[in-house]
Design a protein around this motif. Sequence first.
Motif, PDB file in Angstrom:
ATOM      1  N   VAL A 216       0.435   8.857   1.228  1.00 35.49           N
ATOM      2  CA  VAL A 216       0.859  10.070   0.518  1.00 35.49           C
ATOM      3  C   VAL A 216       0.288  11.278   1.246  1.00 35.49           C
ATOM      4  O   VAL A 216      -0.875  11.248   1.668  1.00 35.49           O
TER       5      VAL A 216
ATOM      6  N   TYR B 283       0.866  -1.186   0.000  1.00 36.72           N
ATOM      7  CA  TYR B 283       0.000   0.000   0.000  1.00 36.72           C
ATOM      8  C   TYR B 283       0.894   1.224   0.000  1.00 36.72           C
ATOM      9  O   TYR B 283       2.126   1.122   0.139  1.00 36.72           O
ATOM     10  N   ARG B 284       0.303   2.378  -0.179  1.00 41.90           N
ATOM     11  CA  ARG B 284       1.079   3.624  -0.204  1.00 41.90           C
ATOM     12  C   ARG B 284       0.395   4.663   0.673  1.00 41.90           C
ATOM     13  O   ARG B 284      -0.835   4.748   0.682  1.00 41.90           O
TER      14      ARG B 284
ATOM     15  N   TRP C 169       5.222   3.675  -9.985  1.00 36.94           N
ATOM     16  CA  TRP C 169       6.200   4.609  -9.429  1.00 36.94           C
ATOM     17  C   TRP C 169       7.156   5.013 -10.535  1.00 36.94           C
ATOM     18  O   TRP C 169       7.545   4.142 -11.305  1.00 36.94           O
TER      19      TRP C 169
ATOM     20  N   LEU D 190       0.530  -0.255  -7.626  1.00 37.76           N
ATOM     21  CA  LEU D 190       0.661   1.197  -7.790  1.00 37.76           C
ATOM     22  C   LEU D 190       1.957   1.492  -8.544  1.00 37.76           C
ATOM     23  O   LEU D 190       3.004   0.929  -8.220  1.00 37.76           O
TER      24      LEU D 190
END
Length: 114
Positions: A85, A82-83, A111, A109
């Motif tokens: 931000v 997960y990210r 990058w 996701l």
Amino acid sequence: MSDCLFCKILAQEIPANIIYEDDKIIAFDDIQPQAPHHKLIIPRKHIATLNELTPEDIYLTGHLLYVAQQLAKKLGTADTGYRVVMNCNQDAGQAVYHIHLHLLGGRKLSWPPG
Ligand code: 5GP
Ligand code: ZN
């Protein structure tokens, strides 16, 4: 802050699907999800941007991250990935001037971000 969207969500003047709350923080679904899991984690304290953070907020920001970790585990995305931000000001695309962590997960996701 009377004109702040997230303060209005905190005051329950605008509805949101709240998935976590404690005395310092709430988390809710993003209205325009960019991933299968897209949550916003915000402090009850109004802080406009990361630039306004003060030393007294240091514990609070760690608390935001810890809630992100707990939610990622609960959503089943902690192991797959997960990210988190936090956008700051115009070039990063900040639209709501009350600091918030985005928690994004449930898909691969890319990058770097755009
Ligand atoms: P920012 O661009 O400031 O980092 O992120 C703001 C986020 O707030 C966006 O992802 C946007 O979809 C979300 N958002 C904007 N208005 C609302 C709203 O009324 N309710 C909820 N739940 N999310 C919102
Ligand atoms: Zn606010």
